[in-house]
Design a protein around this motif. Structure first.
Motif, PDB file in Angstrom:
ATOM      1  N   UNK A 276      48.747  57.209  33.604  1.00 25.70           N
ATOM      2  CA  UNK A 276      47.976  55.964  33.551  1.00 25.70           C
ATOM      3  C   UNK A 276      48.541  54.951  34.539  1.00 25.70           C
ATOM      4  N   UNK A 277      49.508  55.381  35.350  1.00 27.82           N
ATOM      5  CA  UNK A 277      50.023  54.494  36.400  1.00 27.82           C
ATOM      6  C   UNK A 277      51.463  54.737  36.770  1.00 27.82           C
ATOM      7  N   UNK A 278      52.392  54.515  35.845  1.00 31.27           N
ATOM      8  CA  UNK A 278      53.811  54.512  36.177  1.00 31.27           C
ATOM      9  C   UNK A 278      54.452  55.897  36.196  1.00 31.27           C
ATOM     10  N   UNK A 279      54.043  56.776  35.276  1.00 29.00           N
ATOM     11  CA  UNK A 279      54.653  58.101  35.225  1.00 29.00           C
ATOM     12  C   UNK A 279      54.458  58.847  36.536  1.00 29.00           C
TER      13      UNK A 279
ATOM     14  N   UNK B  25      46.585  48.263  42.173  1.00 27.53           N
ATOM     15  CA  UNK B  25      46.632  48.720  43.563  1.00 27.53           C
ATOM     16  C   UNK B  25      48.053  49.102  43.956  1.00 27.53           C
ATOM     17  N   UNK B  26      49.024  48.371  43.452  1.00 30.87           N
ATOM     18  CA  UNK B  26      50.414  48.720  43.738  1.00 30.87           C
ATOM     19  C   UNK B  26      50.739  50.095  43.158  1.00 30.87           C
TER      20      UNK B  26
ATOM     21  N   UNK C 210      43.127  33.433  43.600  1.00 32.07           N
ATOM     22  CA  UNK C 210      42.626  33.588  44.951  1.00 32.07           C
ATOM     23  C   UNK C 210      43.529  34.311  45.920  1.00 32.07           C
ATOM     24  N   UNK C 211      44.415  35.171  45.447  1.00 31.26           N
ATOM     25  CA  UNK C 211      45.250  35.955  46.356  1.00 31.26           C
ATOM     26  C   UNK C 211      44.373  36.897  47.169  1.00 31.26           C
ATOM     27  N   UNK C 212      44.691  37.056  48.449  1.00 27.37           N
ATOM     28  CA  UNK C 212      43.917  37.926  49.332  1.00 27.37           C
ATOM     29  C   UNK C 212      44.010  39.373  48.869  1.00 27.37           C
ATOM     30  N   UNK C 213      45.212  39.805  48.541  1.00 29.85           N
ATOM     31  CA  UNK C 213      45.455  41.149  48.018  1.00 29.85           C
ATOM     32  C   UNK C 213      46.755  41.107  47.223  1.00 29.85           C
ATOM     33  N   UNK C 214      47.199  42.257  46.747  1.00 32.69           N
ATOM     34  CA  UNK C 214      48.384  42.271  45.896  1.00 32.69           C
ATOM     35  C   UNK C 214      49.656  41.945  46.674  1.00 32.69           C
TER      36      UNK C 214
END
Length: 486
Positions: free
Chosen positions: A140-143, A170-171, A437-441
């Motif tokens: 689900x992401x971290x593993x 996204x990271x 309003x961040x452009x991306x992560x």
């Protein structure tokens, strides 16, 4: 120490066999046939590697003790985890945060997956296994990233990671998609995590595929927490954190401590149950869930029902409806493999099962469920930073919310598991602090660092410069062919 299956307790295997096989032949999970009893005082004053060595020697009795000593020093030594293995931060009165994200991939999975590959390769040696092992991981992401980092480049190993398409930050996606190594592969799967995990589990249950692989001297295994090699390292940080609390005068030796764990597949929190069964003064184990609150409902009613909407949340590693390790708890509580097998079959066929009241009562003596949605999590991030100057990620925020719900019902101090760096979910954390309003992560990372003065882990900041290697999106029915050709 022998291991048995949650669905057939006549089966007995060694630790090495349990780790290499991953799943039992009947689809059950391997569990220790007994719980070693220890004195918590035996762990006072030990380093993290020393604590790890003592725990592992109790469970991995067919491993060479000299190997275990070397393995834990390599995994958890002073040059690992930024010198912060098992770091315990005092947040406020009666409340601590166990920061488990100082490892190479910035998530708690590093504690198991920096060690498990070493255990796995040694297990193959113990068993005289010279074939190729294909490790399939549903994440689900971290593993996923932690497993890729641990197994990349190891001889006799190939690993494929499957994650839900658009179901991670996204990271998290970039951590997996940029992984280097000739023996690794990564695939996005259409659907949610449960679709992904179900697809992988069906491959393990495919006897015809196993036979075809055996003809090539290949076999399948898993690096998910369904594998005992993933679960046993997670017991360690309960013992280490308790010893730290005693050393810091946060608790008197022998007094109970509650633990609040952001929960997805039920592995981290189950490790706390094992620690309690071994003799550690664990009070309540607080199971923190997000909007996908199937476990909260289960602990309140005894009914496990996955026939419900699936929500994508800001704590995606907890976006799970089928928590696999709960099966282990059911077996330990009932000691009835036939009953567990029947419940799991009903869950697969009907989408639910209901526990008898006496079984639920035993579980509720130890476990307490609480949940928080995204809005509550964002508010918790804001409050923790404003009141305590403590920055946490979205999963940890859910656990803080759950701890706040539970703490008035108990006099024990509480340790919240902080399972990921806030920079793995920078847009959500930045938004919780009032900055939109961040452009991306990556822009969000820089703005978050400027606002909080908390440094960005280099392993995350450098992702922007790495080449994306894996972009395939597949259906879950394609996983068997990938497993064969990997």
């Amino acid at each position: 120490m022998e291991y048995t299956s949650t669905r057939d307790d006549t089966l007995r295997v060694s630790a090495s066999e349990a780790i290499v096989k991953g799943l039992a032949p009947d689809g059950g999970l391997f569990v220790p046939a007994e719980f070693p009893r220890v004195s918590p005082e035996a762990f006072y004053g030990l380093t993290y590697p020393q604590t790890a060595e003592k725990i592992l020697r109790l469970f991995l009795t067919d491993y060479d003790p000299a190997f275990l000593k070397t393995a834990v020093e390599q995994a958890y030594g002073a040059d690992r985890f930024s010198g912060k293995a098992g770091f315990l931060a005092h947040v406020e009165e009666r409340l601590w945060s166990l920061e488990l994200w100082h490892g190479p991939t910035c998530a708690f999975k590093d504690y198991a997956l920096q060690l498990m590959p070493k255990l796995f390769v040694e297990a193959k040696k113990n068993l005289g296994d010279t074939g190729t092992t294909k490790i399939l991981v549903a994440t689900s992401g971290d593993t996923g990233k932690a497993a890729l980092a641990g197994y990349a480049g190891l001889p006799g190993i190939r690993i494929a990671v499957f994650y839900p398409d658009a179901g991670t930050s996204e990271v998290q996606r970039l951590q997996m998609a940029t992984q280097e190594g000739e023996n690794v592969a990564v695939y996005a799967v259409r659907g949610n995590f449960d679709d992904t995990q179900t697809g992988v589990k069906r491959v393990f249950a495919d006897l015809a595929l196993a036979e075809r692989l055996a003809q090539k001297n290949e076999r399948l295994s898993s690096a998910n927490s369904i594998n005992w090699g993933r679960l046993v390292p997670q017991i360690i940080y309960y013992f280490y954190s308790y010893a730290q609390l005693v050393a810091q005068n946060g608790v008197a030796a022998g007094d109970a401590v509650d633990y609040c764990i952001p929960t997805g597949n039920f592995g981290d929190i189950l490790a706390g149950y094992y620690a309690k069964r071994m003799g550690l003064p664990v009070g309540r184990l607080i199971c923190a869930s997000n909007r996908n609150n199937v476990l909260t409902e289960f602990l309140a009613t005894g009914r496990y029902d996955v026939r419900r909407p699936f929500y994508k949340t800001e704590s995606p590693s907890m976006d799970i409806l089928v928590s696999s390790n709960l099966e282990r708890l059911l077996y330990h509580t009932t000691q009835d493999a036939a009953a567990v097998a029947a419940w799991m079959a009903q869950l697969t066929q009907d989408g639910f099962y209901t526990l008898p009241e006496d079984v639920l009562s035993q579980i509720r003596e130890i476990f307490l469920g609480a949940c928080a949605d995204d809005a509550q999590g964002r508010e918790e991030i804001r409050v923790r930073f404003a009141q305590n100057s403590y920055l946490c990620d979205t999963h940890t925020a859910v656990a803080f919310c759950a701890a706040r719900t539970a703490m008035p019902t108990t006099a024990s101090p509480c340790v919240v598991f902080s399972t990921a760096s806030p920079y793995k979910f920078p847009c959500a954390v930045l938004g919780a602090l009032g900055e939109e309003g961040a452009v991306d992560e990556f822009d969000a990372m820089q703005r978050l660092m400027k606002k909080t003065n908390v440094p960005v882990p280099e392993s995350l900041a450098s992702l922007r410069e790495k080449d994306v290697r894996f972009t395939d999106v597949i259906g879950k029915n394609e996983i068997p062919q990938i497993a064969f050709s990997l």
